[in-house]
Design a protein around this motif. Structure first.
Motif, PDB file in Angstrom:
ATOM      1  N   ARG A 281       0.690  -1.181  -0.265  1.00  0.00           N
ATOM      2  CA  ARG A 281      -0.149   0.062   0.171  1.00  0.00           C
ATOM      3  C   ARG A 281       0.758   1.009  -0.079  1.00  0.00           C
ATOM      4  O   ARG A 281       0.642   2.276  -0.828  1.00  0.00           O
ATOM      5  N   LEU A 282       1.849   1.229   0.808  1.00  0.00           N
ATOM      6  CA  LEU A 282       2.874   2.326   0.962  1.00  0.00           C
ATOM      7  C   LEU A 282       3.387   2.688  -0.671  1.00  0.00           C
ATOM      8  O   LEU A 282       3.388   3.819  -1.001  1.00  0.00           O
ATOM      9  N   THR A 283       3.928   1.718  -1.175  1.00  0.00           N
ATOM     10  CA  THR A 283       4.517   1.875  -2.560  1.00  0.00           C
ATOM     11  C   THR A 283       3.592   2.306  -3.438  1.00  0.00           C
ATOM     12  O   THR A 283       3.853   3.257  -4.399  1.00  0.00           O
ATOM     13  N   ASN A 284       2.391   1.686  -3.408  1.00  0.00           N
ATOM     14  CA  ASN A 284       1.351   2.089  -4.567  1.00  0.00           C
ATOM     15  C   ASN A 284       1.033   3.555  -4.250  1.00  0.00           C
ATOM     16  O   ASN A 284       0.392   4.451  -5.364  1.00  0.00           O
ATOM     17  N   LEU A 285       1.241   4.175  -3.340  1.00  0.00           N
ATOM     18  CA  LEU A 285       1.006   5.640  -2.831  1.00  0.00           C
ATOM     19  C   LEU A 285       2.077   6.566  -3.444  1.00  0.00           C
ATOM     20  O   LEU A 285       1.656   7.507  -3.756  1.00  0.00           O
ATOM     21  N   LEU A 286       3.335   6.064  -2.953  1.00  0.00           N
ATOM     22  CA  LEU A 286       4.534   6.757  -3.117  1.00  0.00           C
ATOM     23  C   LEU A 286       4.634   7.246  -4.467  1.00  0.00           C
ATOM     24  O   LEU A 286       4.966   8.603  -4.467  1.00  0.00           O
ATOM     25  N   LEU A 287       4.884   6.554  -5.335  1.00  0.00           N
ATOM     26  CA  LEU A 287       5.038   7.049  -6.614  1.00  0.00           C
ATOM     27  C   LEU A 287       4.294   8.045  -7.253  1.00  0.00           C
ATOM     28  O   LEU A 287       4.611   9.145  -7.792  1.00  0.00           O
ATOM     29  N   PRO A 288       2.796   7.809  -7.323  1.00  0.00           N
ATOM     30  CA  PRO A 288       2.048   8.981  -7.751  1.00  0.00           C
ATOM     31  C   PRO A 288       2.114  10.047  -7.078  1.00  0.00           C
ATOM     32  O   PRO A 288       2.157  11.184  -7.530  1.00  0.00           O
ATOM     33  N   ILE A 289       2.336   9.976  -5.682  1.00  0.00           N
ATOM     34  CA  ILE A 289       2.679  11.259  -4.815  1.00  0.00           C
ATOM     35  C   ILE A 289       3.851  11.922  -5.376  1.00  0.00           C
ATOM     36  O   ILE A 289       3.851  13.214  -5.459  1.00  0.00           O
ATOM     37  N   VAL A 290       5.087  11.446  -5.395  1.00  0.00           N
ATOM     38  CA  VAL A 290       6.226  11.988  -5.933  1.00  0.00           C
ATOM     39  C   VAL A 290       6.048  12.485  -7.079  1.00  0.00           C
ATOM     40  O   VAL A 290       6.559  13.582  -7.468  1.00  0.00           O
ATOM     41  N   ALA A 291       5.051  12.205  -8.007  1.00  0.00           N
ATOM     42  CA  ALA A 291       4.931  12.629  -9.563  1.00  0.00           C
ATOM     43  C   ALA A 291       4.228  13.716  -9.408  1.00  0.00           C
ATOM     44  O   ALA A 291       4.322  14.975  -9.844  1.00  0.00           O
ATOM     45  N   LEU A 292       3.230  13.835  -8.384  1.00  0.00           N
ATOM     46  CA  LEU A 292       2.267  15.087  -8.016  1.00  0.00           C
ATOM     47  C   LEU A 292       3.041  16.253  -7.547  1.00  0.00           C
ATOM     48  O   LEU A 292       2.786  17.318  -7.641  1.00  0.00           O
ATOM     49  N   ASP A 293       3.794  15.683  -6.563  1.00  0.00           N
ATOM     50  CA  ASP A 293       4.844  16.499  -5.753  1.00  0.00           C
ATOM     51  C   ASP A 293       5.413  17.542  -6.659  1.00  0.00           C
ATOM     52  O   ASP A 293       5.500  18.857  -6.275  1.00  0.00           O
ATOM     53  N   ASP A 294       6.213  17.035  -7.883  1.00  0.00           N
ATOM     54  CA  ASP A 294       6.831  17.816  -8.580  1.00  0.00           C
ATOM     55  C   ASP A 294       6.075  18.992  -9.312  1.00  0.00           C
ATOM     56  O   ASP A 294       6.385  20.111  -9.592  1.00  0.00           O
ATOM     57  N   ALA A 295       4.690  18.588  -9.754  1.00  0.00           N
ATOM     58  CA  ALA A 295       4.021  19.378 -10.666  1.00  0.00           C
ATOM     59  C   ALA A 295       3.447  20.562  -9.583  1.00  0.00           C
ATOM     60  O   ALA A 295       3.370  21.795  -9.842  1.00  0.00           O
ATOM     61  N   VAL A 296       3.079  20.336  -8.161  1.00  0.00           N
ATOM     62  CA  VAL A 296       2.949  21.289  -7.332  1.00  0.00           C
ATOM     63  C   VAL A 296       3.929  22.082  -6.826  1.00  0.00           C
ATOM     64  O   VAL A 296       3.712  23.356  -6.903  1.00  0.00           O
ATOM     65  N   GLY A 297       5.161  21.611  -6.815  1.00  0.00           N
ATOM     66  CA  GLY A 297       6.156  22.319  -6.558  1.00  0.00           C
ATOM     67  C   GLY A 297       6.701  23.057  -7.537  1.00  0.00           C
ATOM     68  O   GLY A 297       7.130  24.446  -7.230  1.00  0.00           O
ATOM     69  N   LEU A 298       6.217  22.855  -9.018  1.00  0.00           N
ATOM     70  CA  LEU A 298       6.508  23.956  -9.942  1.00  0.00           C
ATOM     71  C   LEU A 298       5.646  25.258  -9.668  1.00  0.00           C
ATOM     72  O   LEU A 298       6.117  26.476  -9.966  1.00  0.00           O
ATOM     73  N   ILE A 299       4.421  24.925  -9.478  1.00  0.00           N
ATOM     74  CA  ILE A 299       3.655  26.358  -9.158  1.00  0.00           C
ATOM     75  C   ILE A 299       4.116  26.861  -7.977  1.00  0.00           C
ATOM     76  O   ILE A 299       4.147  28.147  -7.865  1.00  0.00           O
ATOM     77  N   ILE A 300       4.275  26.437  -6.786  1.00  0.00           N
ATOM     78  CA  ILE A 300       4.916  26.755  -5.775  1.00  0.00           C
ATOM     79  C   ILE A 300       6.191  27.761  -5.762  1.00  0.00           C
ATOM     80  O   ILE A 300       6.187  29.083  -5.494  1.00  0.00           O
ATOM     81  N   PHE A 301       7.035  27.416  -6.627  1.00  0.00           N
ATOM     82  CA  PHE A 301       8.242  27.906  -7.018  1.00  0.00           C
ATOM     83  C   PHE A 301       8.002  29.033  -7.650  1.00  0.00           C
ATOM     84  O   PHE A 301       8.710  30.239  -7.630  1.00  0.00           O
ATOM     85  N   ALA A 302       7.205  28.830  -8.860  1.00  0.00           N
ATOM     86  CA  ALA A 302       6.856  30.181  -9.445  1.00  0.00           C
ATOM     87  C   ALA A 302       6.256  31.379  -8.841  1.00  0.00           C
ATOM     88  O   ALA A 302       6.579  32.319  -9.106  1.00  0.00           O
ATOM     89  N   VAL A 303       5.233  30.856  -7.928  1.00  0.00           N
ATOM     90  CA  VAL A 303       4.741  32.147  -7.150  1.00  0.00           C
ATOM     91  C   VAL A 303       5.619  32.573  -6.422  1.00  0.00           C
ATOM     92  O   VAL A 303       6.042  34.045  -6.110  1.00  0.00           O
ATOM     93  N   SER A 304       6.445  31.945  -5.478  1.00  0.00           N
ATOM     94  CA  SER A 304       7.669  32.340  -4.683  1.00  0.00           C
ATOM     95  C   SER A 304       8.538  33.040  -5.391  1.00  0.00           C
ATOM     96  O   SER A 304       9.126  34.142  -4.753  1.00  0.00           O
ATOM     97  N   PHE A 305       9.093  32.686  -6.582  1.00  0.00           N
ATOM     98  CA  PHE A 305      10.130  33.290  -7.332  1.00  0.00           C
ATOM     99  C   PHE A 305       9.691  34.630  -7.663  1.00  0.00           C
ATOM    100  O   PHE A 305      10.472  35.550  -7.852  1.00  0.00           O
ATOM    101  N   GLY A 306       8.295  34.806  -8.247  1.00  0.00           N
ATOM    102  CA  GLY A 306       7.843  35.822  -8.596  1.00  0.00           C
ATOM    103  C   GLY A 306       7.841  36.971  -7.297  1.00  0.00           C
ATOM    104  O   GLY A 306       8.063  38.201  -7.509  1.00  0.00           O
ATOM    105  N   VAL A 307       7.532  36.532  -6.309  1.00  0.00           N
ATOM    106  CA  VAL A 307       7.265  37.628  -4.921  1.00  0.00           C
ATOM    107  C   VAL A 307       8.845  37.926  -4.716  1.00  0.00           C
ATOM    108  O   VAL A 307       8.969  38.904  -4.399  1.00  0.00           O
TER     109      VAL A 307
END
Length: 427
Positions: A159-185
């Motif tokens: 169960r942990l492995t099944n959750l882990l890899l999709p979370i890692v993938a989504l994590d980077d997409a969310v990170g791109l948005i957070i970085f762009a906003v923070s970089f603009g500020v």
């Protein structure tokens, strides 16, 4: 020049393979051995001897092979796309989405809080406010490569492995948005310029265009496979599609004030996602592609180790800020993942160990730090602190991931093989 390049690649492969055997009795993941091998043959260790054939003598020599890293990340992202099969997402999709977004945002807030507080203690000269804000955003990113390699090496299932890899993938997409906003500020703080387009529109456009490009290539790959019947040619088409995806991800253009770029990770993840859901025989092809890519992944981690810069240890202030960054990020990942896992009603062992598996950090964070350098002196501070964090996380992150997956029951310890006595009279 060609001889030197080929010699460097062969030395990197041999060093990585031999070091993986050295770390095996220590029960360390092979990826840790590859990274250590890269450090040893890198420009800050054996490379200092300046002897051709012993190691990489300069950072430029290592970065000249960066195309291999781009291709390897493409294959890694493509493999993670296989985790987004619709039948699997029915069971884990909602939980992965909640955890992926919440832990990334929580990590940013924890690191921002710690470093902004440190900014008021140390002052603007040692830790500018703009640097603290951007570092919080970079902290959200997780390294998919190290995580995937540990999962594969130990054949982690559960169960942990099944959750882990999709979370890692989504994590980077969310990170791109957070970085762009923070970089603009941060740019607004440094230069006094504020652009709503660069803060919100550009990052959203990058994600949307990356997903669309990956989807188009995924459909094209699935359609093309129908014209070939031999396994070798079908596998060749898969490899061709990944190379094409990595190449097209380098494109940049503008539509009015909006600057359009592509994330190679998101493009190749979507390529893998569409392919695994549309093509009937995708599972077999993905398994065969994984076997082909082993030498490429070894080179990726050895070269990553060779690129790690030990010069960051010469500045005590960078070490101090780096330690705070690592502690705050680790706390953010651990408690952010644990709380969101509890809210989404995951099992207790997932709540306890998921955050530890999200600690590795490398390529995406380094890419963000390079972008941050465009704001001047603040960017140089960011780059050095991220380098320090990556050095620590890459060396210890894979081992912690292995321990967490083992404790969660997703990695089963190998039973010791019993020695069968030889028949009498035989040696």
């Amino acid at each position: 020049m060609e001889m030197a390049t080929l010699l460097g690649l062969s030395i990197a492969l041999m060093a990585g393979l031999f070091m993986s055997r050295v770390v095996k009795p220590l029960k360390l993941p092979a990826v840790t051995g590859y990274l250590i091998a890269g450090i040893l043959i890198g420009p800050y260790c054996l490379g200092r001897l300046g002897i051709t054939g012993v190691g990489f003598t300069s950072v430029d020599e290592v970065t000249s092979l960066s195309i291999l890293n781009d291709v390897a990340l493409g294959f890694i992202a493509f493999a993670i796309g296989d985790e987004f099969r619709l039948e699997q997402l029915k069971h884990t999709g909602k939980q992965a989405t909640i955890i992926g977004i919440f832990q990334a945002v929580a990590t940013t807030l924890v690191v921002d809080g710690a470093l902004i507080g440190l900014h008021f203690i140390l002052g603007e000269e040692r830790l500018p406010l703009s640097s603290a804000i951007i570092l919080g955003a970079i902290a959200s990113a997780t390294a998919p490569a190290a995580t995937l390699m540990v999962v594969r090496q130990y054949k982690a299932k559960g169960r942990l492995t099944n959750l882990l890899l999709p979370i890692v993938a989504l994590d980077d997409a969310v990170g791109l948005i957070i970085f762009a906003v923070s970089f603009g500020v941060a740019k607004a703080l440094v230069h006094g310029e504020f652009s709503l387009v660069s803060i919100l529109v550009d990052p959203l456009a990058e994600i949307v265009f990356s997903l669309v490009l990956g989807a188009i290539l995924g459909w094209f790959l699935s359609f093309s496979e129908k014209f070939f019947h031999s396994r070798s040619k079908r596998q060749a088409i898969v490899i061709t599609a990944i190379f094409l995806a990595v190449a097209l991800s380098k494109l940049k253009f503008s539509i009015g004030p909006v600057h359009i770029g592509f994330s190679p990770l998101l493009v190749c993840m979507m390529l893998g996602t569409i392919f695994c859901n549309v093509c009937d025989f995708s599972a077999n092809l993905m398994e065969k592609t994984d076997r082909w890519t082993t030498p490429l992944f070894i080179l990726f981690f050895v070269l990553s180790g060779a690129e790690l810069e030990f010069s960051v240890f010469s500045d005590l202030s960078i070490i101090g800020i780096g330690v705070i960054y690592i502690i705050a990020r680790s706390l953010g990942k651990y408690f952010g993942a644990g709380i969101s896992a509890k809210v989404s009603k995951c099992e207790p062992h997932i709540q306890k160990y998921l955050g530890i598996t999200l600690l590795p950090q490398a390529g995406v964070a380094l890419g963000m730090s390079i972008t941050a350098m465009s704001i001047g002196e603040s960017g140089i501070i960011i780059r050095n602190i991220v380098l320090f964090g990556v050095l620590i996380y890459e060396l210890f992150g894979p081992t912690l991931t292995k321990i967490a997956l083992t404790k969660a029951g997703d990695i089963s310890p190998k039973p010791e093989t019993e020695k069968v006595p030889l028949p009498k009279g035989r040696v």
